[in-house]
Design a protein around this motif. Structure first.
Motif, PDB file in Angstrom:
ATOM      1  N   ASP A 333     -26.422  12.292   4.137  1.00 39.59           N
ATOM      2  CA  ASP A 333     -26.341  10.982   4.767  1.00 39.59           C
ATOM      3  C   ASP A 333     -24.923  10.431   4.650  1.00 39.59           C
ATOM      4  OD1 ASP A 333     -29.080  10.875   5.380  1.00 39.59           O
ATOM      5  OD2 ASP A 333     -29.558  10.152   3.371  1.00 39.59           O
ATOM      6  N   LEU A 334     -24.578   9.565   5.593  1.00 39.10           N
ATOM      7  CA  LEU A 334     -23.294   8.875   5.573  1.00 39.10           C
ATOM      8  C   LEU A 334     -23.551   7.384   5.664  1.00 39.10           C
ATOM      9  CD1 LEU A 334     -20.178   9.225   5.623  1.00 39.10           C
ATOM     10  CD2 LEU A 334     -20.327   9.072   8.116  1.00 39.10           C
ATOM     11  N   PHE A 335     -23.032   6.637   4.692  1.00 40.57           N
ATOM     12  CA  PHE A 335     -23.225   5.186   4.619  1.00 40.57           C
ATOM     13  C   PHE A 335     -21.936   4.515   5.096  1.00 40.57           C
ATOM     14  CE2 PHE A 335     -23.486   1.030   2.719  1.00 40.57           C
ATOM     15  CZ  PHE A 335     -24.825   0.736   2.633  1.00 40.57           C
ATOM     16  N   ILE A 336     -21.987   3.857   6.257  1.00 39.93           N
ATOM     17  CA  ILE A 336     -20.800   3.220   6.836  1.00 39.93           C
ATOM     18  C   ILE A 336     -20.552   1.885   6.138  1.00 39.93           C
ATOM     19  CG2 ILE A 336     -19.761   2.277   8.929  1.00 39.93           C
ATOM     20  CD1 ILE A 336     -20.101   5.323   8.954  1.00 39.93           C
ATOM     21  N   PHE A 337     -19.328   1.697   5.610  1.00 39.63           N
ATOM     22  CA  PHE A 337     -19.040   0.451   4.899  1.00 39.63           C
ATOM     23  C   PHE A 337     -17.817  -0.288   5.424  1.00 39.63           C
ATOM     24  CE2 PHE A 337     -16.799   3.752   2.526  1.00 39.63           C
ATOM     25  CZ  PHE A 337     -15.528   3.212   2.405  1.00 39.63           C
ATOM     26  N   ARG A 338     -17.082   0.318   6.351  1.00 42.20           N
ATOM     27  CA  ARG A 338     -15.973  -0.414   6.967  1.00 42.20           C
ATOM     28  C   ARG A 338     -15.763   0.119   8.375  1.00 42.20           C
ATOM     29  NH1 ARG A 338      -9.653  -1.346   5.104  1.00 42.20           N
ATOM     30  NH2 ARG A 338      -9.374  -3.233   6.341  1.00 42.20           N
ATOM     31  N   THR A 339     -15.698  -0.811   9.348  1.00 41.62           N
ATOM     32  CA  THR A 339     -15.600  -0.408  10.742  1.00 41.62           C
ATOM     33  C   THR A 339     -14.379  -1.022  11.407  1.00 41.62           C
ATOM     34  OG1 THR A 339     -17.037  -2.235  11.411  1.00 41.62           O
ATOM     35  CG2 THR A 339     -18.079  -0.111  11.005  1.00 41.62           C
ATOM     36  N   PHE A 340     -13.811  -0.253  12.324  1.00 40.43           N
ATOM     37  CA  PHE A 340     -12.745  -0.718  13.203  1.00 40.43           C
ATOM     38  C   PHE A 340     -13.235  -0.507  14.636  1.00 40.43           C
ATOM     39  CE2 PHE A 340     -11.069   0.634   9.185  1.00 40.43           C
ATOM     40  CZ  PHE A 340     -10.139  -0.341   8.855  1.00 40.43           C
ATOM     41  N   SER A 341     -12.380  -0.735  15.621  1.00 43.50           N
ATOM     42  CA  SER A 341     -12.852  -0.668  17.013  1.00 43.50           C
ATOM     43  C   SER A 341     -13.439   0.694  17.357  1.00 43.50           C
ATOM     44  CB  SER A 341     -11.704  -1.005  17.969  1.00 43.50           C
ATOM     45  OG  SER A 341     -11.282  -2.343  17.787  1.00 43.50           O
ATOM     46  N   ASN A 342     -12.708   1.763  17.032  1.00 43.02           N
ATOM     47  CA  ASN A 342     -13.130   3.098  17.459  1.00 43.02           C
ATOM     48  C   ASN A 342     -13.202   4.099  16.319  1.00 43.02           C
ATOM     49  OD1 ASN A 342     -13.159   2.542  20.412  1.00 43.02           O
ATOM     50  ND2 ASN A 342     -10.978   2.177  20.068  1.00 43.02           N
ATOM     51  N   ILE A 343     -13.226   3.614  15.100  1.00 42.32           N
ATOM     52  CA  ILE A 343     -13.244   4.506  13.949  1.00 42.32           C
ATOM     53  C   ILE A 343     -13.887   3.780  12.775  1.00 42.32           C
ATOM     54  CG2 ILE A 343     -11.003   3.855  12.952  1.00 42.32           C
ATOM     55  CD1 ILE A 343     -10.454   6.944  12.778  1.00 42.32           C
ATOM     56  N   SER A 344     -14.500   4.513  11.861  1.00 37.98           N
ATOM     57  CA  SER A 344     -15.186   3.899  10.717  1.00 37.98           C
ATOM     58  C   SER A 344     -14.985   4.738   9.468  1.00 37.98           C
ATOM     59  CB  SER A 344     -16.697   3.781  10.985  1.00 37.98           C
ATOM     60  OG  SER A 344     -16.958   2.983  12.112  1.00 37.98           O
ATOM     61  N   TYR A 345     -15.058   4.061   8.308  1.00 39.75           N
ATOM     62  CA  TYR A 345     -15.095   4.726   7.017  1.00 39.75           C
ATOM     63  C   TYR A 345     -16.544   4.807   6.537  1.00 39.75           C
ATOM     64  CZ  TYR A 345     -10.047   4.485   6.064  1.00 39.75           C
ATOM     65  OH  TYR A 345      -8.690   4.666   6.082  1.00 39.75           O
ATOM     66  N   GLY A 346     -16.893   5.935   5.938  1.00 41.08           N
ATOM     67  CA  GLY A 346     -18.231   6.087   5.387  1.00 41.08           C
ATOM     68  C   GLY A 346     -18.207   6.789   4.049  1.00 41.08           C
ATOM     69  N   LEU A 347     -19.218   6.520   3.225  1.00 43.27           N
ATOM     70  CA  LEU A 347     -19.400   7.143   1.919  1.00 43.27           C
ATOM     71  C   LEU A 347     -20.445   8.241   2.050  1.00 43.27           C
ATOM     72  CD1 LEU A 347     -18.830   7.016  -1.197  1.00 43.27           C
ATOM     73  CD2 LEU A 347     -20.815   5.502  -1.338  1.00 43.27           C
ATOM     74  N   ILE A 348     -20.107   9.447   1.624  1.00 43.07           N
ATOM     75  CA  ILE A 348     -21.032  10.579   1.698  1.00 43.07           C
ATOM     76  C   ILE A 348     -22.102  10.437   0.620  1.00 43.07           C
ATOM     77  CG2 ILE A 348     -21.265  13.074   1.453  1.00 43.07           C
ATOM     78  CD1 ILE A 348     -18.398  13.330   2.463  1.00 43.07           C
ATOM     79  N   MET A 349     -23.360  10.562   1.017  1.00 44.63           N
ATOM     80  CA  MET A 349     -24.476  10.398   0.106  1.00 44.63           C
ATOM     81  C   MET A 349     -25.471  11.537   0.263  1.00 44.63           C
ATOM     82  SD  MET A 349     -25.003   6.347   0.879  1.00 44.63           S
ATOM     83  CE  MET A 349     -26.245   6.099  -0.378  1.00 44.63           C
ATOM     84  N   GLN A 350     -26.079  11.928  -0.842  1.00 44.68           N
ATOM     85  CA  GLN A 350     -27.166  12.912  -0.834  1.00 44.68           C
ATOM     86  C   GLN A 350     -26.799  14.171  -0.055  1.00 44.68           C
ATOM     87  OE1 GLN A 350     -30.252  10.056   0.557  1.00 44.68           O
ATOM     88  NE2 GLN A 350     -31.382  10.735  -1.228  1.00 44.68           N
ATOM     89  N   VAL A 351     -25.615  14.665  -0.256  1.00 48.96           N
ATOM     90  CA  VAL A 351     -25.149  15.807   0.508  1.00 48.96           C
ATOM     91  C   VAL A 351     -25.487  17.106  -0.224  1.00 48.96           C
ATOM     92  CG1 VAL A 351     -22.818  15.905  -0.494  1.00 48.96           C
ATOM     93  CG2 VAL A 351     -23.200  16.671   1.852  1.00 48.96           C
TER      94      VAL A 351
END
Length: 365
Positions: A333-351
């Motif tokens: 899973d990927l948990f999105i925690f910061r978003t911009f117009s066309n790109i986002s940061y996510g935290l990798i979970m349960q990989v």
């Protein structure tokens, strides 16, 4: 995984889905919208789910939910939260008890000592996060990423104020030194200083979609430019790296809310991994990645996506070396925690496998 949290109080699972973004013009999701999204997700209870769980310090709501639900991020889906509920969730605290009502197929939250249990319903007012409340994600993991590093898109680079000179012509600036800046401050007085860094390319189009900036420190306005001069004077108040002429300024963002409600995107998302923070080739549990979808694609804080190893293309030697793409394999899973117009940061979970640039991140199934 108990290490992560979903946020807010646990749910009543018999309600229809209303996820972030699936809202009608009047602010409420329509039944058709809710049913359409709900039909695409599986939010079942685990057959071995316990009858109850006493919340203890160190628990996370993600972990608690994983005791009861096959998909721990899934409880807001079956709770029927609207956009305001997701912004302003409930909190739960150690000592409370989560009960599994097997007859009615829902969870209830109660207190020890004979206090009657109550069915949770979402409230849209902001509630303060007490010192003992269960957090969304451990702050130490993502806090530095909530304000920096910065993602710079074309408009950001074109309009950002810039350092044009230093006092006495110094090459580099440190704490307590002065910088002369030109550009529109738009009322701001405190800014982050950055230097455009690594270009981020879309794995599909190969075009540069943004730049991941190098965070240098913070500056504070000491004298604003006037009609006679549009040059502003700033003092360096924090320095991570030395600043120089040509570096850019961005307003310091407001203090972020560190608790998010996990939820699937309201619309189908098919993204690719753009980069792994730190410039390494692969990532694993608890690492930060960026994907080529953002606010313009309906992503927001707390969006959960499924990560896939992108199937490679092989030559089928049994069929005249015909090119065949192997299936994509779900790995976490990927948990999105910061978003911009066309790109986002996510935290990798349960990989369960490594994540590489070019891998896929899609709406949960």
């Amino acid at each position: 995984m108990k290490k992560f949290s979903t946020i807010v109080s646990i749910l009543a699972v018999s309600l229809p889905l209303i996820s972030t973004g699936a809202l009608a013009a009047g602010g409420q999701a329509t039944t058709a919208q809710a049913q359409a999204v709900a039909s695409k997700t599986k939010c079942d209870f685990l057959p071995e789910a316990p009858d109850k769980h006493v919340v203890v310090k160190g628990d996370t709501l993600w972990g608690i939910s994983s005791m009861f639900l096959k998909n721990p991020w899934c409880w807001p889906v079956v709770w029927g939260m609207n956009q305001e509920d997701i912004k302003n969730p409930h909190w739960i605290y150690p000592g409370q008890i989560v009960y599994f009502d097997r007859v009615n197929g829902r969870l209830r939250l109660g207190n020890p000592g004979g206090v009657p249990t109550v069915k949770l319903t979402p409230h849209s007012r902001v509630q303060g996060l007490g010192s003992n409340a269960i957090p969304a994600i451990p702050a130490s993991m993502i806090e530095p990423f909530l304000s920096q590093p910065l993602i710079l898109e074309d408009d950001d680079l074109a309009t950002a104020p810039r350092i044009i000179a230093t006092k006495e012509g110094r090459v580099n600036l440190g704490v307590n030194e002065q910088a002369y800046v030109r550009g529109e401050l738009e009322g701001g007085t405190s800014f982050q200083v950055f230097r455009p860094g690594v270009p981020l390319r879309d794995p599909e189009t190969k075009a540069v979609i943004a730049y991941e900036a190098v965070y240098l420190g913070t500056v504070k306005l000491s004298r604003e430019g006037n009609d006679d001069s549009d040059v502003h004077t700033f003092n360096v108040v924090k320095s991570k790296e030395e600043m120089a002429v040509g570096d850019r300024l961005m307003p310091i963002p407001p203090s972020p809310i560190l608790n998010y409600v996990p939820h699937p995107p309201a619309e189908e998302v098919d993204a690719r991994v753009v980069a792994i923070y730190g410039g390494v080739a692969s990532a694993g549990q608890n690492q930060i990645i960026s994907i080529n979808r953002g606010k313009n694609d309906g992503l927001n804080l707390g969006t959960v996506l499924t990560l896939y190893n992108y199937g490679r293309v092989i030559q089928d030697k049994t069929d005249a070396n015909k090119s065949i793409k192997l299936p994509d394999e779900a790995i976490g899973d990927l948990f999105i925690f910061r978003t911009f117009s066309n790109i986002s940061y996510g935290l990798i979970m349960q990989v369960k496998d490594i994540v590489k640039v070019g891998d896929a991140a899609r709406s949960p199934r």
